[in-house]
Every structure is written in structure tokens, then in C-alpha cells.
Design a protein around this motif. Structure first.
Motif, PDB file in Angstrom:
ATOM      1  N   ALA A  49       0.797  -1.438  -0.330  1.00 49.92           N
ATOM      2  CA  ALA A  49      -0.105   0.121  -0.602  1.00 49.92           C
ATOM      3  C   ALA A  49       0.633   1.558   0.081  1.00 49.92           C
ATOM      4  N   VAL A  50       2.242   0.969   0.644  1.00 54.72           N
ATOM      5  CA  VAL A  50       3.071   2.269   1.205  1.00 54.72           C
ATOM      6  C   VAL A  50       3.307   2.897  -0.866  1.00 54.72           C
ATOM      7  N   VAL A  51       4.125   1.753  -1.245  1.00 53.31           N
ATOM      8  CA  VAL A  51       4.867   1.859  -2.656  1.00 53.31           C
ATOM      9  C   VAL A  51       3.813   2.757  -3.648  1.00 53.31           C
ATOM     10  N   ALA A  52       2.263   1.714  -3.606  1.00 53.01           N
ATOM     11  CA  ALA A  52       1.185   1.895  -4.478  1.00 53.01           C
ATOM     12  C   ALA A  52       0.841   3.245  -4.092  1.00 53.01           C
ATOM     13  N   THR A  53       0.890   4.010  -3.195  1.00 53.32           N
ATOM     14  CA  THR A  53       0.377   5.156  -2.776  1.00 53.32           C
ATOM     15  C   THR A  53       1.548   6.183  -3.808  1.00 53.32           C
ATOM     16  N   ALA A  54       2.610   6.057  -3.328  1.00 56.50           N
ATOM     17  CA  ALA A  54       3.872   6.964  -3.400  1.00 56.50           C
ATOM     18  C   ALA A  54       4.248   7.316  -5.139  1.00 56.50           C
ATOM     19  N   LEU A  55       3.476   5.871  -5.741  1.00 57.21           N
ATOM     20  CA  LEU A  55       3.404   5.867  -6.541  1.00 57.21           C
ATOM     21  C   LEU A  55       2.250   7.169  -7.675  1.00 57.21           C
ATOM     22  N   VAL A  56       1.130   6.718  -7.052  1.00 54.87           N
ATOM     23  CA  VAL A  56      -0.341   7.748  -7.305  1.00 54.87           C
ATOM     24  C   VAL A  56       0.258   9.380  -6.728  1.00 54.87           C
ATOM     25  N   PHE A  57       1.225   9.696  -5.765  1.00 55.38           N
ATOM     26  CA  PHE A  57       1.339  10.876  -5.277  1.00 55.38           C
ATOM     27  C   PHE A  57       2.917  11.094  -6.566  1.00 55.38           C
ATOM     28  N   VAL A  58       3.541  10.198  -6.884  1.00 57.16           N
ATOM     29  CA  VAL A  58       4.336  11.209  -8.082  1.00 57.16           C
ATOM     30  C   VAL A  58       3.595  11.206  -9.430  1.00 57.16           C
ATOM     31  N   ILE A  59       2.868  10.499  -9.571  1.00 58.41           N
ATOM     32  CA  ILE A  59       2.153  10.847 -11.019  1.00 58.41           C
ATOM     33  C   ILE A  59       1.280  11.843 -10.935  1.00 58.41           C
ATOM     34  N   GLY A  60       1.293  11.805  -9.657  1.00 55.92           N
ATOM     35  CA  GLY A  60       0.154  13.328  -9.544  1.00 55.92           C
ATOM     36  C   GLY A  60       0.836  14.409  -9.539  1.00 55.92           C
ATOM     37  N   HIS A  61       2.178  14.111  -8.919  1.00 62.51           N
ATOM     38  CA  HIS A  61       2.873  15.092  -9.363  1.00 62.51           C
ATOM     39  C   HIS A  61       3.115  15.856 -10.191  1.00 62.51           C
ATOM     40  N   ILE A  62       3.897  14.363 -11.665  1.00 62.50           N
ATOM     41  CA  ILE A  62       3.982  15.217 -12.975  1.00 62.50           C
ATOM     42  C   ILE A  62       2.897  15.281 -13.298  1.00 62.50           C
ATOM     43  N   ILE A  63       1.761  14.952 -13.428  1.00 61.93           N
ATOM     44  CA  ILE A  63       0.324  15.484 -13.761  1.00 61.93           C
ATOM     45  C   ILE A  63       0.385  16.871 -14.151  1.00 61.93           C
ATOM     46  N   LEU A  64       0.633  17.144 -12.523  1.00 61.83           N
ATOM     47  CA  LEU A  64      -0.363  19.211 -11.835  1.00 61.83           C
ATOM     48  C   LEU A  64       1.196  19.985 -12.303  1.00 61.83           C
ATOM     49  N   ASN A  65       2.506  19.147 -12.981  1.00 59.78           N
ATOM     50  CA  ASN A  65       3.296  20.467 -12.736  1.00 59.78           C
ATOM     51  C   ASN A  65       4.001  20.096 -14.231  1.00 59.78           C
ATOM     52  N   HIS A  66       3.607  18.781 -15.139  1.00 58.31           N
ATOM     53  CA  HIS A  66       4.135  19.264 -16.144  1.00 58.31           C
ATOM     54  C   HIS A  66       3.464  18.234 -17.399  1.00 58.31           C
ATOM     55  N   ARG A  67       2.501  18.385 -16.943  1.00 57.97           N
ATOM     56  CA  ARG A  67       1.333  17.849 -18.009  1.00 57.97           C
ATOM     57  C   ARG A  67       0.284  19.430 -18.716  1.00 57.97           C
ATOM     58  N   ARG A  68      -0.076  19.459 -19.662  1.00 54.69           N
ATOM     59  CA  ARG A  68      -0.522  20.244 -19.817  1.00 54.69           C
ATOM     60  C   ARG A  68      -2.141  20.311 -19.172  1.00 54.69           C
ATOM     61  N   PHE A  69      -2.971  19.064 -18.749  1.00 54.03           N
ATOM     62  CA  PHE A  69      -3.883  18.863 -18.266  1.00 54.03           C
ATOM     63  C   PHE A  69      -4.154  19.762 -16.833  1.00 54.03           C
ATOM     64  N   GLY A  70      -2.258  19.305 -16.124  1.00 54.31           N
ATOM     65  CA  GLY A  70      -2.207  20.131 -14.273  1.00 54.31           C
ATOM     66  C   GLY A  70      -2.804  21.191 -14.906  1.00 54.31           C
ATOM     67  N   ARG A  71      -1.411  22.269 -16.090  1.00 53.23           N
ATOM     68  CA  ARG A  71      -1.163  23.923 -16.483  1.00 53.23           C
ATOM     69  C   ARG A  71      -3.094  24.356 -16.314  1.00 53.23           C
ATOM     70  N   GLU A  72      -3.595  23.494 -16.834  1.00 58.07           N
ATOM     71  CA  GLU A  72      -5.641  23.440 -17.074  1.00 58.07           C
ATOM     72  C   GLU A  72      -5.892  23.671 -15.691  1.00 58.07           C
ATOM     73  N   LEU A  73      -5.980  23.000 -15.047  1.00 58.15           N
ATOM     74  CA  LEU A  73      -6.588  22.775 -13.689  1.00 58.15           C
ATOM     75  C   LEU A  73      -6.388  24.488 -12.791  1.00 58.15           C
ATOM     76  N   TYR A  74      -5.052  24.762 -12.976  1.00 57.11           N
ATOM     77  CA  TYR A  74      -4.763  25.294 -11.915  1.00 57.11           C
ATOM     78  C   TYR A  74      -5.065  27.059 -12.927  1.00 57.11           C
ATOM     79  N   ALA A  75      -5.650  27.201 -14.217  1.00 58.05           N
ATOM     80  CA  ALA A  75      -5.782  27.521 -14.727  1.00 58.05           C
ATOM     81  C   ALA A  75      -7.369  27.873 -14.266  1.00 58.05           C
ATOM     82  N   ILE A  76      -8.089  27.008 -14.660  1.00 55.10           N
ATOM     83  CA  ILE A  76      -9.760  26.792 -13.771  1.00 55.10           C
ATOM     84  C   ILE A  76      -9.913  27.108 -12.434  1.00 55.10           C
ATOM     85  N   GLY A  77      -8.857  27.017 -11.445  1.00 54.98           N
ATOM     86  CA  GLY A  77      -8.901  27.485 -10.228  1.00 54.98           C
ATOM     87  C   GLY A  77      -8.914  29.105  -9.779  1.00 54.98           C
TER      88      GLY A  77
END
Length: 351
Positions: free
Chosen positions: A184-212
Motif C-alpha cells: 500500500a505504501v509503494v502504491a501510494t507513493a506511485l500515485v503521488f509521483v504520478i499526480g505530481h507529474i500531471i500537475l506540474n509537467h502536463r497541460r492537463f495540470g496547467r489547465e486545472l490551475y488556470a480554472i481554479g
């Protein structure tokens, strides 16, 4: 530069100062706080909370929130077990004896569908997100009660259920004589890493910040805000279902109140970790800090044998602190923006 310009940044990173201070405090109060067993327990508790917080972070950044995740967690964990185990005592499942892997696909799909329904009601139905997610929380909790009729559903001792328990119960590897690292700990770490990449290095993440940050400006720039909001609610529902599978594997027996009360801790962890309730601000790293802080406090208080009533008081104070910190972030950023706008206005040439 004036100190006030640095206060918002200090508030954003305050979580790590608090976490270190809390860690040192519990180290001095309990001789077993740093034991491998206790560290494993902290990480295991943080894993389930962390999955929920990642989903909530995506939603909060758009300026929305999702109160229904704790009930999605409970229903997903229950349905997954219900489909696998026999209908007879002591299991009290559905008797379908479904393949555990297929059951996992069903529960994850169910979480995504719940998230889509919530997002569609908010964006297509133009309903208030507080009312919609609160109503969904109650509906799903009612379904859990209707499914179980107050009777726990158990997979303990039923061999096919061991596959279902794997995510929440097993250790992925062990450092001999030091610590076990749960799956569970390793799985959660992977989810956080993927979430970080999406928010900081993908267009999808940049659009979420823009909407908010400014929804009307985001729409004017060509972003489909409604579609993005539906997508983050799908993510939130999917991750809540994943957390439900994880928690079911950890407890082994599903009670009707599985996951009840989680939403308050989730919101507190996200906000105290720097995710703004106003939308448009926050990071996955900060959210991780909030998760670790609350898990550390919970386990530390348990080791100190603090009365359960005082634990509730402390949890309430933590939530209040989270709201206070968020309010100060908004206050200082608004103050600084007003000053900046005023300075720019004075700098413009007259005539």
C-alpha cells in the motif's frame, strides 16, 4: 523586500516545519515511536489517507471539493468483497464467488462512474458542488447500510479473498531487521509521483490551475472548464475506490461504517499541506506533508494513550488550524496583489 511578500511562501511550506516539530515531540514522549513497527503503522495509515488526498487535491485545485469520497471508499470496499465471498456464515457476501481480479475492476469502475455522475450534476446540471457531494455521501452511505443490513462482510479465512487483500495487507519487501515496506505504501507513493507529474509537467495540470485561479479567463483562453471538472471528479471517485480496496484489505472485515469520518481528515490534510480552498494553488508535495503530519499525530497520540475524547478535540483543532492557515494565505496574497496593482497604477505615465 518587505517581509509580507514572503509570508504566503512561508505559509505554503509551514507544513514541513510542523511535521518535524511533531516528530521530535513524539520521539521524546514515547520510546517506541521510532520502532520499525510504529513507522510501518504510520506509513500504512498514511497510504489510505494519501490516496484520498491525491484525488481531493485535483478537485480542490479547480476550486471545487468532493465530500462524497469517504462513502465511495466504503461502498467500493464493500462491493469488492461482496462479489467474492459466499453468502453463508461467517462471510455474508453475495454468493457470486466472482474472480477477485474481476471484482477489483468492477469496484474501480464503480468509483469512476460515481465521480462522473457527481461531476455531470455539477457541470451539466449546474448544481451546487457542496449540495451534490453531500447528497452523494448520504446516498452511498445509505446503500452501504442497505447492502449489509448492519452485518459485517468478511473474507477472513476464504482463500480467494487473499488476492483481494493483497494491496492493503501484504508487504512488498522487507529490509531484514529494519522495516517492512507494505504494498500500500509503494502504491501510494506511485500515485503521488504520478499526480505530481500531471500537475506540474502536463497541460492537463496547467489547465486545472488556470480554472481554479480564474475560471472565466481560462474559458476565454479556450479551456473546456466543465470537461476538466468532470474529469477530476472521475479521478477523485476512482482513487476513492482504490483507497476502499486498500482499506478493505487492511481490515479484512467490512463494517457498515467503513470510511466514515475520513472526509474531515482528508480536507484537513490537503489544506494544511497548502492546497487552497479557493482553488488554483497547492502542490502534491505539500499535500503529502499534510498526510504524513496527520498520520504521525494519530499514531503518536495512540502511543501516548491519550483519551479518545481528547483525540477528537485535537483533530478538531487541527482542522481549525488548517482553515486558519488557508485564510492567512488568501489574506496576504490579496493584500500583496492590491499593493502591486496600486504600484503599477502609480507607475503609469499621466496623459
Amino acid at each position: 523586500m518587505r517581509l509580507s511578500r514572503h509570508i504566503p511562501a512561508l505559509l505554503d511550506h509551514l507544513i514541513w516545519v510542523i511535521l518535524i516539530a511533531v516528530f521530535i515531540f513524539f520521539m521524546t514522549q514515547s520510546p517506541v515511536f521510532l520502532s520499525p513497527t510504529n513507522i510501518t503503522n504510520i506509513l500504512s495509515a498514511a497510504a489510505i489517507l494519501g490516496i484520498l488526498v491525491v484525488g481531493q487535491t485535483f478537485v480542490l485545485i479547480t476550486g471545487n471539493f468532493d465530500l462524497s469520497t469517504e462513502s465511495t471508499l466504503g461502498l467500493a470496499g464493500l462491493v469488492g468483497m461482496f462479489l467474492i465471498v459466499p453468502a453463508t456464515a461467517p462471510y455474508w457476501g453475495g454468493g457470486l464467488m466472482l474472480n477477485p481480479y474481476l471484482s477489483i475492476v468492477v469496484l474501480l469502475g464503480m468509483g469512476a462512474v460515481i465521480g462522473y455522475v457527481v461531476g455531470a450534476l455539477i457541470t451539466i446540471g449546474k448544481m451546487n458542488n457542496f449540495i451534490v457531494t453531500l447528497a452523494m455521501l448520504l446516498i452511498l452511505r445509505g446503500l452501504i447500510m442497505a447492502f449489509t443490513k448492519g452485518t459485517p462482510i468478511s473474507g477472513l479465512g476464504f482463500e480467494p479473498a487473499e488476492t483481494y487483500f493483497w494491496l492493503g495487507h501484504k508487504a512488498l519487501f522487507e529490509i531484514p531487521g529494519v522495516i517492512k515496506i507494505p504494498v500500500a505504501v509503494v502504491a501510494t507513493a506511485l500515485v503521488f509521483v504520478i499526480g505530481h507529474i500531471i500537475l506540474n509537467h502536463r497541460r492537463f495540470g496547467r489547465e486545472l490551475y488556470a480554472i481554479g485561479g480564474n475560471r472565466q479567463a481560462a474559458i476565454a483562453s479556450g479551456i473546456d472548464a466543465d470537461a476538466r471538472i468532470r474529469q477530476v471528479y472521475v479521478l477523485s471517485g476512482l482513487l476513492a475506490a482504490l483507497a476502499g480496496w486498500m482499506l478493505a484489505g487492511r481490515v479484512g472485515s467490512i463494517q457498515a461504517n467503513l470510511g466514515e469520518g475520513y472526509i474531515f481528515t482528508v480536507m484537513a490534510a490537503a489544506v494544511i499541506g497548502g492546497i487552497s480552498l479557493q482553488g488554483g494553488r497547492g502542490t502534491m508535495l505539500g499535500a503529502l506533508g499534510g498526510v504524513l503530519l496527520l498520520s504521525t499525530i494519530d499514531r503518536g497520540l495512540n502511543l501516548m494513550n491519550v483519551n479518545v475524547f481528547w483525540v477528537k478535540v485535537i483533530q478538531g483543532l487541527i482542522i481549525m488550524l488548517a482553515m486558519f492557515i488557508d485564510a492567512q494565505r488568501v489574506r496576504f496574497r490579496t493584500f500583496e496583489k492590491v499593493n502591486q496593482d496600486s504600484a503599477e497604477g502609480k507607475a503609469k505615465p499621466i496623459g
